[in-house]
Design a protein around this motif. Structure first.
Motif, PDB file in Angstrom:
ATOM      1  N   ILE B   8       0.498  -1.212  -0.047  1.00  0.00           N
ATOM      2  CA  ILE B   8      -0.186   0.029  -0.339  1.00  0.00           C
ATOM      3  C   ILE B   8       0.629   1.196   0.176  1.00  0.00           C
ATOM      4  CG2 ILE B   8      -0.646   0.156   2.661  1.00  0.00           C
ATOM      5  CD1 ILE B   8      -3.130   1.049   2.466  1.00  0.00           C
ATOM      6  N   HIS B   9       0.871   2.091  -1.164  1.00  0.00           N
ATOM      7  CA  HIS B   9       1.462   3.860  -0.594  1.00  0.00           C
ATOM      8  C   HIS B   9       1.004   4.441  -0.399  1.00  0.00           C
ATOM      9  CE1 HIS B   9       3.797   1.409  -4.640  1.00  0.00           C
ATOM     10  NE2 HIS B   9       2.556   1.413  -4.081  1.00  0.00           N
ATOM     11  N   TRP B  35       6.167   4.551  -8.467  1.00  0.00           N
ATOM     12  CA  TRP B  35       6.436   5.902  -9.450  1.00  0.00           C
ATOM     13  C   TRP B  35       4.873   6.612  -8.720  1.00  0.00           C
ATOM     14  CZ3 TRP B  35       1.920   6.673 -13.614  1.00  0.00           C
ATOM     15  CH2 TRP B  35       2.694   8.466 -14.547  1.00  0.00           C
ATOM     16  N   LEU B  36       5.519   7.831  -8.398  1.00  0.00           N
ATOM     17  CA  LEU B  36       4.314   8.944  -8.218  1.00  0.00           C
ATOM     18  C   LEU B  36       3.262   9.080  -8.985  1.00  0.00           C
ATOM     19  CD1 LEU B  36       6.948  10.472  -5.740  1.00  0.00           C
ATOM     20  CD2 LEU B  36       5.401   9.284  -4.605  1.00  0.00           C
ATOM     21  N   GLY B  37       3.745   9.313 -10.071  1.00  0.00           N
ATOM     22  CA  GLY B  37       2.153   9.430 -11.009  1.00  0.00           C
ATOM     23  C   GLY B  37       2.486  10.772 -12.059  1.00  0.00           C
ATOM     24  N   GLN B  38       3.824  11.360 -11.301  1.00  0.00           N
ATOM     25  CA  GLN B  38       4.645  12.721 -12.409  1.00  0.00           C
ATOM     26  C   GLN B  38       6.357  11.971 -11.986  1.00  0.00           C
ATOM     27  OE1 GLN B  38       4.020  15.875 -13.044  1.00  0.00           O
ATOM     28  NE2 GLN B  38       6.024  15.888 -13.713  1.00  0.00           N
ATOM     29  N   GLY B 219      -3.766   6.670  -7.440  1.00  0.00           N
ATOM     30  CA  GLY B 219      -5.433   6.646  -8.206  1.00  0.00           C
ATOM     31  C   GLY B 219      -6.782   5.984  -7.365  1.00  0.00           C
ATOM     32  N   ARG B 220      -7.538   6.055  -8.106  1.00  0.00           N
ATOM     33  CA  ARG B 220      -8.818   4.912  -7.521  1.00  0.00           C
ATOM     34  C   ARG B 220      -8.617   4.141  -6.658  1.00  0.00           C
ATOM     35  NH1 ARG B 220     -13.894   3.160  -9.613  1.00  0.00           N
ATOM     36  NH2 ARG B 220     -15.160   3.806  -7.587  1.00  0.00           N
ATOM     37  N   SER B 221      -8.906   4.609  -5.724  1.00  0.00           N
ATOM     38  CA  SER B 221      -8.539   2.994  -4.902  1.00  0.00           C
ATOM     39  C   SER B 221      -8.368   3.093  -3.231  1.00  0.00           C
ATOM     40  CB  SER B 221      -6.577   2.267  -4.703  1.00  0.00           C
ATOM     41  OG  SER B 221      -5.993   3.839  -4.392  1.00  0.00           O
ATOM     42  N   ASP B 222      -8.666   1.820  -3.121  1.00  0.00           N
ATOM     43  CA  ASP B 222      -9.714   1.626  -1.464  1.00  0.00           C
ATOM     44  C   ASP B 222      -8.472   1.362  -0.600  1.00  0.00           C
ATOM     45  OD1 ASP B 222     -10.712   1.182   1.103  1.00  0.00           O
ATOM     46  OD2 ASP B 222     -12.909   1.244  -0.309  1.00  0.00           O
TER      47      ASP B 222
END
Ligand SMILES: [Zn+2]
Lengths: 206, 283
Positions: B8-9, B35-38, B219-222
């Motif tokens: 989990i990030h 990866w951080l997205g950016q 991202g979309r996650s739970d």
């Protein structure tokens, strides 16, 4: 606290393999100072993390790491402390901060205290206010004490609190107390007690 | 229900998440470097990120009674950027740290020669530092990506029992099970894997070497889908002990192989592997 006190405290608590590991690590660091990074990182796994009853405020890993630093050739201690702090995890950083007053480095490591005081990790802020904090200038020291109160760090971690606390710190603390009370929030008892002592001392002077 | 989320990030999550996770029974987590997205453009950017994974983030987690560990690596996506390659030289310093319990996430994104090289080099580091490895499988071309992943793992000489291959699904689980590697499943709100599908996989393939994670990130996650999977297992007739095995004992067993898992002071937890501490200061 001196390195020898830590050695005695550790000997009383460690198992034979732990002591053996530390003995070899200290010898290696004296011989090959560049090897300290790996040994410093693994010290807690190899020596344990228990509190040291005969060295209040110290844990086994912190004491082992302080001894590793103290075992370096004197002319390399300052650079090593800086590097180990820079690349340390939170426990390693705290160990470096606690070791500073035991090391032959003068006031050279003050930037490490500044870094620790900028963090929001209460364990690092607290470790920056031990005896080595005598090298902090008064404005920075006051800010650090105020930050302790703000973050809920008990003031008994601050070395020489009553000797160094001054009128300016009292003004800053009083401001924080006023803000907190206006918001209906409590202030730690040790901060209020310090404020009382400062007010009493001021009264005596007047 | 006690829960160990093995992937989990948290860097991307809020304190509300930590609070909800603690209330749901999450007591321990592993945060893989990823990866951080950016995209990052220099090694210093990674050093600061790795520092936060062994410094600030564990501190944040501790305020909610959650024990935080990390895995460290140059991720496959950024391994393709020559400006980030020197990150490989930073890794040894981090792989020696107490809170680092595996090399990861490594593996393939687009299966380029650069990814091949970084993957093999980092599996070699896992062997050298006696750490398990967390291997991510590509989102696209997954079946062939998984086959190639397992071939590289076999070639590296790392013991399969010290490798988890993650983000699996119905198509890829069998391959990984036969390889002897651990099987990781990321439960997502709408893609990859859902709690009911996960329960079906557990019914078919058993509980051995199975790891369930939320892989929650930016991202979309739970982060509570581990709990939801446990609930779905119970509803499908699995016992509380089965749930405990999948959501707690399995991740403890896998990451315990690092000898660095520290689960002291978080409730009736027994360390099952040599070197992982049971009680803080147990010496
Ligand atoms: Zn991930």
């Amino acid at each position: 606290m001196e390195p020898d006190d830590l050695r005695v405290a550790l000997a009383a608590l460690s198992t034979a393999p732990e002591q053996e590991w530390l003995r070899e690590a200290l010898a290696r660091v004296a011989r090959e100072p560049d090897d300290i990074g790996g040994l410093f990182a693994t010290a807690a796994r190899r020596c344990g993390r228990a509190a040291l009853p005969s060295a209040p405020g110290w844990t086994v890993d912190e004491a082992a790491r302080a001894l590793l630093l103290a075992a370096l050739p004197a002319d390399q201690v300052a650079t090593a402390a800086d590097t180990l702090y820079r690349y340390g995890d939170a426990a390693e950083k705290r160990a470096v901060l606690k070791a500073l007053p035991l090391l032959p480095i003068g006031a050279g490591a003050v930037p490490l205290l500044h870094d620790a005081i900028r963090t929001n990790d209460t364990r690092l802020v607290a470790a920056a206010l031990g005896t080595y904090a005598r090298h902090l200038d008064q404005p920075m020291w006051r800010q650090a004490v105020l930050k302790c109160v703000f973050m809920g760090v008990p003031l008994n971690v601050v070395h020489d609190l009553d000797t160094r606390a001054d009128g300016e710190l009292a003004t800053m603390l009083a401001g924080l107390v006023e803000e907190r009370r206006a918001a209906g929030r409590d202030v730690a008892a040790d901060a209020l007690a310090l404020l009382d002592r400062l007010a009493a001392a001021e009264g005596k002077k007047a | 229900m006690r829960i160990f989320d093995p992937h989990i990030h948290m860097t991307s999550r809020t304190t509300d998440d930590y609070e909800a996770m603690a209330a749901a029974g999450v007591r321990a987590i592993v945060e893989p470097a990823f990866w951080l997205g950016q995209p990052r453009t220099n090694p210093g950017s990674f050093a600061d990120y790795f520092d936060s994974l062994i410094g600030w983030e564990p501190y944040r987690a501790s305020q909610f009674g959650i024990r935080h560990h990390a895995t460290i690596a140059l991720n496959p996506k950024e391994a393709n950027d020559p400006r980030c390659r020197p990150v490989l030289d930073l890794l040894p310093r981090y792989l020696a740290k107490d809170g680092v319990v595996a090399v990861g996430e490594i593996g393939y994104d687009s299966m380029t020669p650069e990814e091949d090289e970084a993957f093999a080099a980092q599996l070699a580091l896992a062997v050298e530092y006696e750490l398990p490895a967390l291997v991510h499988t590509p989102h696209r071309d997954k079946a062939r990506g998984t086959e190639r992943t397992l071939a590289v793992v076999a070639e590296s000489g790392i013991e399969p029992g010290r490798v988890v291959v993650d983000h699996l699904n119905e198509v890829t689980v069998g391959l990984v099970r036969d390889s002897g590697c651990w099987m990781g499943f990321s439960i997502y709100p709408d893609t990859k894997m859902s709690p009911p599908r996960m329960v079906e996989i557990l019914k078919e393939h058993g509980l051995e070497r199975m790891l369930v994670n939320s892989a929650a990130d930016w991202g979309r996650s739970d982060p509570l889908l581990t709990l939801r999977t446990g609930e779905a297992m119970l509803a499908a007739g699995f016992s509380p002990d089965d749930v405990d095995r999948v959501l707690w004992r399995n991740p403890v067993e896998f990451y315990g192989q690092s000898g660095r898992l520290d689960l002291s002071d978080i409730g009736e937890v027994e360390a099952t592997f040599e070197g992982s501490s049971i009680k803080r200061g147990g010496s």
